[in-house]
Design a protein around this motif. Structure first.
Motif: not given
Length: 331
Positions: A32, A34, A36, A59, A62, A64-66, A69
């Protein structure tokens, strides 16, 4: 190439309970960057389809909040600081121990309900790689540029390494443990799918393909794939893999070009020499000599490297055979 038919709507699916077998470990690998907006749905869907499997989200830097989440959805989250999907796949394959590996993108474009059909050939047919052929469910799911590029690159790969894979850039695959642990994973970016396919073709492993729905990205989700840039990189990887895995063919083409140029340039010199006994264009004669030497050295390089490549292929094959076959009847 083996094909597994898609499920017929309204027809009861074949009973399938991979996790009912003792000590069978299934890992769902999700690289992953980004994602999220989509990663929560991906993790939830695959956990629902394979309740006993472990979903790993790796990850890749990222912003963001990947991770948050994914963790909230029940995934095991890890990170890979080196940017690029190939770097993430290399780390996942090295770190995770399982009997069956499912690799899927975190953009929620692949159908989780197809995962059981994806896994079944690994269990029942001892397939080493099961590839999901993407069937677009919307106009924007599989853009024309991506479709054309995939067809072109798949055609080049098929012509070079064998016609046993229809959708080489699919990000949805199931793989056996012996496949994953014998795969060197040298690519850094999106070209990792090409390397995975070539690995299967080069070792003569069993490849099965199924069809699976391919959905549009949700609104607000942006693709990380750059059509032209990544397409050129993938084509470059195919050329490099041709040099690494088919060195005699690669260097024989270069040698043939050198000998052809030599013949074109040498013909007038030979005719002049036969008529006058003189070689008036000395620089051209020197160039012809250089081309002849280049062609011969290039051809011999191909012969030598072909022997080296055969040894490397045998080593990878022995590494592959060092892991026992996964047999549902013996699990």
């Amino acid at each position: 190439m083996d094909q597994v038919a898609a499920r017929v709507p309204g027809q009861d699916p074949k009973p399938f309970d991979p996790l009912g077998e003792a000590d069978l470990r299934i890992a769902v690998l999700v690289p992953c960057h980004n994602e999220e907006l989509t990663i929560g749905n991906v993790v939830t869907a695959f956990r629902a389809e394979l309740p006993g499997a472990t979903v790993y989200v790796y990850d890749n830097n990222s912003t963001d909040r990947t991770i948050a989440v994914a963790r909230a959805a029940g995934a095991t989250c890890r990170t890979e600081p080196q940017q690029g999907k190939g770097n993430v796949v290399r780390r996942m394959f090295a770190d995770i121990e399982a009997d069956i590996y499912v690799m899927v993108d975190g953009d929620d474009t692949y159908d989780a309900t197809s995962v059981r059909r994806l896994i079944e050939p690994v269990l029942d047919q001892q397939a080493d790689m099961v590839n999901a052929i993407r069937v677009a469910t919307g106009k924007e799911a599989y853009r024309p540029g991506h479709r054309f590029g995939n067809a072109l690159l798949t055609g080049v790969l098929s012509h070079t390494f064998g016609d046993r894979c229809t959708d080489m850039l699919s990000g949805y695959r199931a793989m056996s443990r012996r496949f994953v642990k014998s795969f060197p994973a040298l690519s850094e970016g999106f070209e990792i799918e090409t390397e995975i396919t070539v690995h299967a073709l080069e070792l003569g492993l069993r490849i099965v393909e199924i069809t699976a729905p391919y959905k549009e990205r949700p609104e607000g989700s942006v693709s990380k794939l750059h059509t032209w840039r990544d397409g050129i990189r993938i084509l470059g990887v195919i050329v490099l893999l041709l040099k690494a895995e088919r060195p005699f063919r690669f260097f024989a083409v270069i040698s043939a070009v050198a000998f052809l140029l030599m013949a074109v340039l040498a013909a007038p010199l030979v005719l002049t020499y036969l008529e006058t006994g003189l070689v008036p264009r000395l620089p051209t004669a020197v160039l012809v000599t250089g081309l002849a030497i280049t062609g011969l050295l290039t051809l011999m390089t191909g012969v030598i490297l072909e022997t080296v490549t055969r040894g490397r292929r045998e080593s990878k094959r022995m590494r592959y055979l060092s892991y026992p076959v996964l047999d549902r009847g013996r699990s």
